[in-house]
Write a protein that holds these residues in place. Structure first.
Motif, mmCIF file in Angstrom:
data_model
loop_
_atom_site.group_PDB
_atom_site.id
_atom_site.type_symbol
_atom_site.label_atom_id
_atom_site.label_comp_id
_atom_site.label_asym_id
_atom_site.label_seq_id
_atom_site.Cartn_x
_atom_site.Cartn_y
_atom_site.Cartn_z
ATOM 1 N N GLN A 101 11.588 0.251 -8.059
ATOM 2 C CA GLN A 101 12.090 1.619 -7.939
ATOM 3 C C GLN A 101 11.949 2.129 -6.505
ATOM 4 O O GLN A 101 12.854 2.798 -5.977
ATOM 5 N N TYR A 102 10.836 1.820 -5.858
ATOM 6 C CA TYR A 102 10.610 2.279 -4.494
ATOM 7 C C TYR A 102 11.655 1.713 -3.537
ATOM 8 O O TYR A 102 12.172 2.422 -2.659
ATOM 9 N N ILE A 103 11.990 0.449 -3.709
ATOM 10 C CA ILE A 103 13.013 -0.167 -2.860
ATOM 11 C C ILE A 103 14.356 0.543 -3.052
ATOM 12 O O ILE A 103 15.059 0.847 -2.085
ATOM 13 N N LEU A 138 0.823 -1.201 0.000
ATOM 14 C CA LEU A 138 0.000 0.000 0.000
ATOM 15 C C LEU A 138 0.864 1.263 0.000
ATOM 16 O O LEU A 138 0.480 2.295 -0.549
ATOM 17 N N MET A 139 2.041 1.177 0.621
ATOM 18 C CA MET A 139 2.947 2.320 0.697
ATOM 19 C C MET A 139 3.588 2.649 -0.643
ATOM 20 O O MET A 139 3.982 3.789 -0.896
ATOM 21 N N ALA A 140 3.745 1.658 -1.498
ATOM 22 C CA ALA A 140 4.510 1.855 -2.740
ATOM 23 C C ALA A 140 3.814 2.858 -3.654
ATOM 24 O O ALA A 140 2.621 2.743 -3.922
ATOM 25 N N PRO A 141 4.544 3.838 -4.156
ATOM 26 C CA PRO A 141 3.968 4.801 -5.091
ATOM 27 C C PRO A 141 4.012 4.299 -6.533
ATOM 28 O O PRO A 141 4.626 3.280 -6.828
ATOM 29 N N VAL A 142 3.368 5.034 -7.409
ATOM 30 C CA VAL A 142 3.460 4.803 -8.850
ATOM 31 C C VAL A 142 4.339 5.913 -9.421
ATOM 32 O O VAL A 142 4.174 7.089 -9.075
ATOM 33 N N TYR A 143 5.274 5.547 -10.271
ATOM 34 C CA TYR A 143 6.288 6.495 -10.755
ATOM 35 C C TYR A 143 6.073 6.894 -12.216
ATOM 36 O O TYR A 143 5.482 6.149 -13.010
ATOM 37 N N ASP A 144 6.607 8.052 -12.531
ATOM 38 C CA ASP A 144 6.855 8.445 -13.918
ATOM 39 C C ASP A 144 8.357 8.281 -14.145
ATOM 40 O O ASP A 144 9.168 8.897 -13.437
ATOM 41 N N PHE A 145 8.716 7.442 -15.093
ATOM 42 C CA PHE A 145 10.121 7.148 -15.340
ATOM 43 C C PHE A 145 10.660 7.997 -16.488
ATOM 44 O O PHE A 145 9.977 8.159 -17.511
ATOM 45 N N PRO A 146 11.874 8.533 -16.334
ATOM 46 C CA PRO A 146 12.474 9.287 -17.449
ATOM 47 C C PRO A 146 12.721 8.364 -18.638
ATOM 48 O O PRO A 146 13.099 7.204 -18.471
ATOM 49 N N GLU A 147 12.492 8.878 -19.820
ATOM 50 C CA GLU A 147 12.682 8.086 -21.025
ATOM 51 C C GLU A 147 14.158 7.700 -21.194
ATOM 52 O O GLU A 147 15.055 8.489 -20.866
ATOM 53 N N PRO A 148 14.407 6.497 -21.690
ATOM 54 C CA PRO A 148 15.796 6.120 -21.978
ATOM 55 C C PRO A 148 16.417 7.091 -22.978
ATOM 56 O O PRO A 148 15.802 7.440 -23.986
ATOM 57 N N ILE A 163 11.583 -2.888 4.456
ATOM 58 C CA ILE A 163 10.554 -2.815 3.411
ATOM 59 C C ILE A 163 10.943 -3.706 2.240
ATOM 60 O O ILE A 163 12.050 -3.619 1.708
ATOM 61 N N ASP A 164 10.032 -4.570 1.834
ATOM 62 C CA ASP A 164 10.235 -5.406 0.656
ATOM 63 C C ASP A 164 8.866 -5.853 0.157
ATOM 64 O O ASP A 164 7.848 -5.704 0.856
#
Length: 404
Positions: free
Chosen positions: A156-158, A32-42, A144-145
């Motif tokens: 990414q959160y880890i 529940l703690m884990a966020p959703v990310y926007d990742f920079p484009e390669p 956290i895992d």
């Protein structure tokens, strides 16, 4: 007596159920703690200048290092129960290692912490698919895992939470266990490097995926030994670090500056510890990697079977055979070049890459992945709703059975 035993079994069963519920609740809370990310484009490396981590270094002060070996921990529950701290130190000293760090699972091994050479390290992760990380310069263990499964967001959160309480984070044996995929490396950000060389698996293609996406992932090589009495598991894969001092601050600074290379030392199944020790003087040593304009010159102290220059997409861009010094001229479309040096005895040295960059720039990872607040809360609401739905169904089923 029978009634007493039945009652005891019921009580024990209830306690086990409550313990399981507690564990699942904690795991659910992590998810529940884990966020959703926007990742920079390669974005492949680019620029008019070249970054060479070995520029100006002499051929001295290369320290043989290992950051992955497990000792007896957690009462012998984890793999490594045969290895005492004293034995680990003795074996690696006999193999001429100068930097020896023990990476127990989810535990900082305090052996030798009163020495100025001590570096706190642990191996993070307790999931089913070996989503592990080697945490170096750790200030505390982070529990956290996501043991039941990990998306790119969880991975990414880890990395983000581990980075907050350590000097460096390396993704451990990415190929081993199937937890990571090569494509993950093109998106993840904020890690120091990859454990490319590991006793269980080598992850060369993962490294090239990261580098091709413009992620400067430094190489690390480790034995990851779980039984140091087995000659097969020690002195096989290692990191050499260029540092004038063995003080922990100096070693960490050298790693952060990418002044290191990896060695994959061939061994046979029949090789004894005495034979392993005897062949140490014959292992080739890296001398230098220099830039002369757009020409990269690399040299070792004995004739190599081949120098292989690897670039974008993991493709071989150049090769020279049966020499002790080789060179490669950067082309306009080269984004990075890393060097593999192969020897007749089947040993291989792997150098950190020389990459394109802007003048006076030291390339690192691209901008960090950022949290998407809107998607994060949508994810959390849906996850919480799913949990409530499951609980209500369980309660309804129990009531139905009770009525019957």
């Amino acid at each position: 007596m029978i009634k007493y035993l039945i009652g005891l079994l019921k009580y024990t069963g209830m306690m086990l159920v409550l313990l399981l519920v507690l564990i699942l609740t904690v795991i659910f809370w992590f998810y529940l703690m884990a966020p959703v990310y926007d990742f920079p484009e390669p974005k492949p490396f680019s620029g008019s200048a070249l970054y060479n981590p070995y520029e100006g270094l002499d051929s001295l002060n290369w320290r043989r290092a290992n950051f992955q070996v497990q000792s007896r921990a957690w009462g012998g529950l984890t793999d490594g129960r045969k290895n005492s701290n004293e034995e680990i130190d003795s074996v690696y000293r006999s193999l001429e290692y100068e930097v020896i760090a023990t990476s127990d699972y989810m535990k900082i091994n305090r052996w030798g912490e009163d020495l100025e050479t001590f570096i706190p390290v642990y191996e993070h992760g307790y999931g089913t698919n070996k989503w592990h990380q080697v945490v170096i310069g750790a200030r505390r263990v982070n529990w956290i895992d996501f043991p039941l499964g990990q998306s790119l967001n969880h991975k990414q959160y880890i990395l983000d939470v581990l980075r907050e309480n350590s000097e460096m984070v390396y993704i451990a044996h990415p190929r081993f266990g199937g937890g990571y995929k090569p494509d993950d490396m093109t998106w993840l950000t904020g890690y120091t490097g990859l454990e490319v060389l590991n006793y269980f698996r080598n992850s060369i293609d993962y490294w090239d995926s990261a580098l091709s996406a413009g992620r400067y992932a430094a190489l690390m090589g480790n034995d990851d030994s779980h039984d140091i009495s087995n000659p097969m598991e020690v002195g096989h894969r290692m990191t050499y670090i260029h540092s004038a001092s063995l003080h922990s601050d100096s070693i960490v600074a050298a790693l952060k500056a990418n002044r290191a290379y990896g060695a994959d030392i061939f061994r046979t199944r029949e090789e004894t510890m005495q034979e392993k020790i005897a062949k140490i003087p014959s292992i080739a040593r890296f001398r230098y990697a220099r830039l002369c304009g757009d020409t990269l010159k690399v040299a070792v102290d004995k004739t190599a079977a081949s120098f292989r220059f690897i670039g974008q997409g993991g493709k071989e861009k150049g090769r020279m055979d049966n020499v002790s010094e080789a060179w490669y001229v950067f082309r306009s479309d080269d984004t990075y070049i890393r060097t593999e040096i192969h020897f007749a005895d089947k040993n291989v040295l792997h150098l950190n890459p020389v990459v394109r960059c802007n003048p006076n720039e030291i390339p690192g990872n691209p901008p960090l992945a950022t949290v998407n607040i809107y998607k994060t809360w949508v994810y959390r609401v849906l996850l919480l709703a799913s949990l409530i739905f499951i609980i209500l169904n369980i309660v309804f089923l129990r009531l139905k059975l009770f009525k019957k």
